[in-house]
Write a protein that holds these residues in place. Structure first.
Motif, PDB file in Angstrom:
ATOM      1  N   UNK A 153       0.786  -1.226   0.000  1.00  0.00           N
ATOM      2  CA  UNK A 153       0.000   0.000   0.000  1.00  0.00           C
ATOM      3  C   UNK A 153       0.823   1.284   0.000  1.00  0.00           C
ATOM      4  N   UNK A 154       2.143   1.196   0.200  1.00  0.00           N
ATOM      5  CA  UNK A 154       2.955   2.400   0.359  1.00  0.00           C
ATOM      6  C   UNK A 154       2.936   3.322  -0.839  1.00  0.00           C
ATOM      7  N   UNK A 155       2.720   2.764  -2.034  1.00  0.00           N
ATOM      8  CA  UNK A 155       2.788   3.585  -3.247  1.00  0.00           C
ATOM      9  C   UNK A 155       1.468   4.259  -3.620  1.00  0.00           C
ATOM     10  N   UNK A 156       0.414   4.053  -2.827  1.00  0.00           N
ATOM     11  CA  UNK A 156      -0.851   4.706  -3.170  1.00  0.00           C
ATOM     12  C   UNK A 156      -0.709   6.226  -3.144  1.00  0.00           C
ATOM     13  N   UNK A 157      -0.075   6.757  -2.114  1.00  0.00           N
ATOM     14  CA  UNK A 157       0.127   8.208  -2.031  1.00  0.00           C
ATOM     15  C   UNK A 157       1.043   8.686  -3.149  1.00  0.00           C
ATOM     16  N   UNK A 227       4.329   3.353 -14.593  1.00  0.00           N
ATOM     17  CA  UNK A 227       4.767   3.110 -13.216  1.00  0.00           C
ATOM     18  C   UNK A 227       3.625   2.376 -12.529  1.00  0.00           C
ATOM     19  N   UNK A 228       3.761   1.059 -12.433  1.00  0.00           N
ATOM     20  CA  UNK A 228       2.671   0.220 -11.960  1.00  0.00           C
ATOM     21  C   UNK A 228       3.081  -0.579 -10.734  1.00  0.00           C
ATOM     22  N   UNK A 229       2.812  -0.059  -9.543  1.00  0.00           N
ATOM     23  CA  UNK A 229       3.081  -0.842  -8.330  1.00  0.00           C
ATOM     24  C   UNK A 229       2.127  -2.038  -8.248  1.00  0.00           C
ATOM     25  N   UNK A 230       2.488  -3.023  -7.471  1.00  0.00           N
ATOM     26  CA  UNK A 230       1.636  -4.198  -7.233  1.00  0.00           C
ATOM     27  C   UNK A 230       1.703  -4.550  -5.759  1.00  0.00           C
ATOM     28  N   UNK A 231       0.721  -5.281  -5.305  1.00  0.00           N
ATOM     29  CA  UNK A 231       0.811  -5.856  -3.967  1.00  0.00           C
ATOM     30  C   UNK A 231       1.757  -7.056  -4.009  1.00  0.00           C
ATOM     31  N   UNK A 232       2.401  -7.305  -2.892  1.00  0.00           N
ATOM     32  CA  UNK A 232       3.367  -8.401  -2.817  1.00  0.00           C
ATOM     33  C   UNK A 232       2.747  -9.723  -3.251  1.00  0.00           C
ATOM     34  N   UNK A 233       1.534  -9.997  -2.784  1.00  0.00           N
ATOM     35  CA  UNK A 233       0.911 -11.283  -3.129  1.00  0.00           C
ATOM     36  C   UNK A 233       0.647 -11.377  -4.624  1.00  0.00           C
ATOM     37  N   UNK A 283       3.537  -5.804   4.979  1.00  0.00           N
ATOM     38  CA  UNK A 283       3.502  -4.638   4.095  1.00  0.00           C
ATOM     39  C   UNK A 283       2.375  -3.693   4.494  1.00  0.00           C
ATOM     40  N   UNK A 284       1.229  -4.272   4.894  1.00  0.00           N
ATOM     41  CA  UNK A 284       0.125  -3.441   5.360  1.00  0.00           C
ATOM     42  C   UNK A 284       0.536  -2.636   6.591  1.00  0.00           C
ATOM     43  N   UNK A 291      10.061  -3.288  -2.964  1.00  0.00           N
ATOM     44  CA  UNK A 291      10.616  -4.597  -2.596  1.00  0.00           C
ATOM     45  C   UNK A 291      11.739  -4.983  -3.539  1.00  0.00           C
ATOM     46  N   UNK A 292      12.650  -5.801  -2.996  1.00  0.00           N
ATOM     47  CA  UNK A 292      13.755  -6.372  -3.766  1.00  0.00           C
ATOM     48  C   UNK A 292      13.722  -7.870  -3.503  1.00  0.00           C
TER      49      UNK A 292
END
Length: 526
Positions: A153-157, A227-233, A283-284, A291-292
């Protein structure tokens, strides 16, 4: 027929840097920790997708002369720059190619380590999909792939600000103007002070990040077309569809539940015992935005927990220093060891105190576990016990303590030790890549595969002169000559030294100290 649009990475080159977290030593160490049998680092095969100017891979090739390194990137400017450096250094074990990732097939070859940094979130879905195809099809049986990406969720902002900026610069084509106007917009929004307090506080923190980010990073990461973030799962599910499984994060500390408050840990364990789920909930809790992740083949058998036996196969290094000396390594009197960036360990265990003291004296070198155990037992008075049962007990205790320290970033584990010297020889030789970088850059790559800040003009020029042809007298003469012709300015009390003889005396007084500093930074090969 209209001209093809310019590649933004040719228009504004993204300078390369040392990816310490993606070095084969780091990847092989984590793989070993979870029960894998990775390739031997000195002879490994490394592929880097989106290598830019290849600086990270050039550093690896220089450090591992028996390894085979291949880097590909679609932008010509970076590849041309990297190829020129490869040629100047005379490296024969690295190839940098202008190449489309989509054209890589099984026939491109097999690699023990695949590095994909800063691409996955910044390319269209088809390319993301093919990246994981390459990580599956071109990864050796016991190989490890490193993939970095932006996360929710960190990249929502960050997404919100990106959308605002992209709207604001929608009619601009010049990268420099886009950068300037985007920063100005967010600064304007923050300075108006409108919106509720939570909104204003969030924007202020994002603005602080934007203002300190380099132009090239800001342009390509925040203003890029994709620029497309994703959730870890979602990432791990995508990897699973390609026959890959989650191994670890490149930074071991990032997978430690222990960083959470005890009550939070208890709740997480109640919610799920599944590793992927626990990390998603982490992550929540942390609001993670990047992530790496390390991947391996789905059929590879992994240990659920890092094995103590693996620790005993590693070499160990640490920058920690005792807060006070001498350290009583025999009694159970607590001792504190301090490091950089607020790292510290307080321990009362004699073996651990003795081990940390040994590592502090050895830095920047690593010490193999068996030698560390022998020295720690001697310093703590355990050497009087020669029974094998006691030695094995001590080995288990020390391994467990070191693993906890590794999880907290207080020590480093290695399966390979870099070749450098900390004491300058009669005719010192600096890392050849650092000598090249010192001509123009403010940071250079050391032989621990880290980017090190160059401290002032004298160190920058001194690094360039350390090619093994000069003794102290020649170094002094050449540095003094640089002052005379105006290429090097010496200062005293904040004022430039104009008298050549005084400048020479100042250089003479500082030379040995500067050489020693360069040695402690792991920049010398002889």
């Amino acid at each position: 027929m209209p001209d093809a649009p310019a590649n933004p990475y040719d228009t504004l080159v993204y300078p390369g840097f040392a990816l310490t977290q993606a070095h084969p030593d780091r990847l092989a160490t984590l793989a070993t920790l979870f029960g894998m049998a990775p390739a031997e680092v000195p002879h490994c095969r490394v592929l880097e997708l989106g290598c830019g100017d290849g600086m990270n891979l050039i550093g690896i090739a220089l450090e591992l002369p028996e390894a085979t390194c291949v880097g590909v990137d679609l932008a010509a400017a970076g590849i041309n720059k990297g190829q020129a450096i490869v040629h100047e250094l005379g490296l024969k074990n690295i190839t940098l190619q202008q190449y489309d990732i989509m054209d890589i097939g099984r026939d491109f070859g097999q690699f023990d380590f695949i590095i994909v940094h800063g691409i996955y979130s910044w390319v269209p879905p088809a390319v993301r999909d093919h990246i994981l195809t390459v990580c599956k099809d071109n990864l050796a049986e016991h190989g490890v792939a490193y993939v970095s990406y932006n996360t929710y969720p960190g990249c929502h902002l960050r997404d919100m600000l990106r959308n605002m900026m992209m709207y604001h610069v929608r009619d601009l084509s010049d990268p420099r103007q886009q950068i300037e106007e985007s920063r100005a917009l967010i600064q304007f929004v923050v300075e108006t002070g409108m919106g509720n307090e939570q909104y204003r506080t969030s924007l202020q923190k994002e603005l602080e990040n934007i203002l300190v980010r380099s132009d090239h990073a800001f342009f390509h990461d925040d203003l890029g077309e994709v620029n497309t973030p994703v959730y870890f799962h979602q990432f791990t599910e995508h990897a699973a569809r390609h026959g890959l499984q989650y191994l670890s994060e490149a930074d071991f500390v990032e997978i430690q539940l222990g960083v959470c408050p005890p009550k939070a840990v208890a709740v997480l364990k109640q919610i799920s015992s599944h590793r992927i789920a626990q990390e998603q909930y982490m992550d929540f809790l942390k609001g993670r935005r990047f992530r790496q992740t390390l991947l391996c083949h789905a059929e590879t058998k992994l240990d659920e927990e890092p094995g103590m036996g693996s620790v005993q196969r590693f070499s160990v290094s640490s920058q920690l220093r005792p807060e006070t000396t001498p350290v009583d390594c025999v009694s159970h009197t607590p001792a504190v060891f301090l490091g950089t960036e607020g790292r510290s360990i307080k321990t009362e265990h004699p073996l651990m105190k003795a081990a940390l003291l040994t590592l502090s004296k050895a830095w920047p070198y690593a010490v193999h576990f068996r030698d560390l155990l022998t020295e720690a037992r001697a310093l703590s008075g355990r050497v009087t016990s020669t029974e094998e049962k006691e030695r094995l007990h001590d080995a288990r205790v020390l391994a467990a303590s070191l693993l906890r320290a590794y999880a907290g970033t207080a020590v480093e584990f290695h399966v390979w030790s870099p070749r450098f010297v900390s004491q300058p020889s009669e005719r010192p030789i600096a890392n050849p890549l650092a000598r090249v970088q010192a001509r123009k850059e403010k940071k250079v790559m050391n032989l621990r595969h880290e980017d090190i800040a160059v401290e002032g003009d004298i160190e920058r020029h001194l690094l360039q002169l350390l090619d093994g042809s000069r003794d102290r007298a020649a170094l002094l003469a050449d540095l003094s000559k640089l002052v005379e012709i105006g290429n090097l300015t010496m200062q005293e009390g904040g004022e430039p030294i104009t008298d050549p003889e005084i400048a020479r005396q100042t250089i003479a007084a500082e030379l040995e100290e500067k050489l020693a500093e360069i040695g402690t930074k792991a920049l010398l090969v002889a």
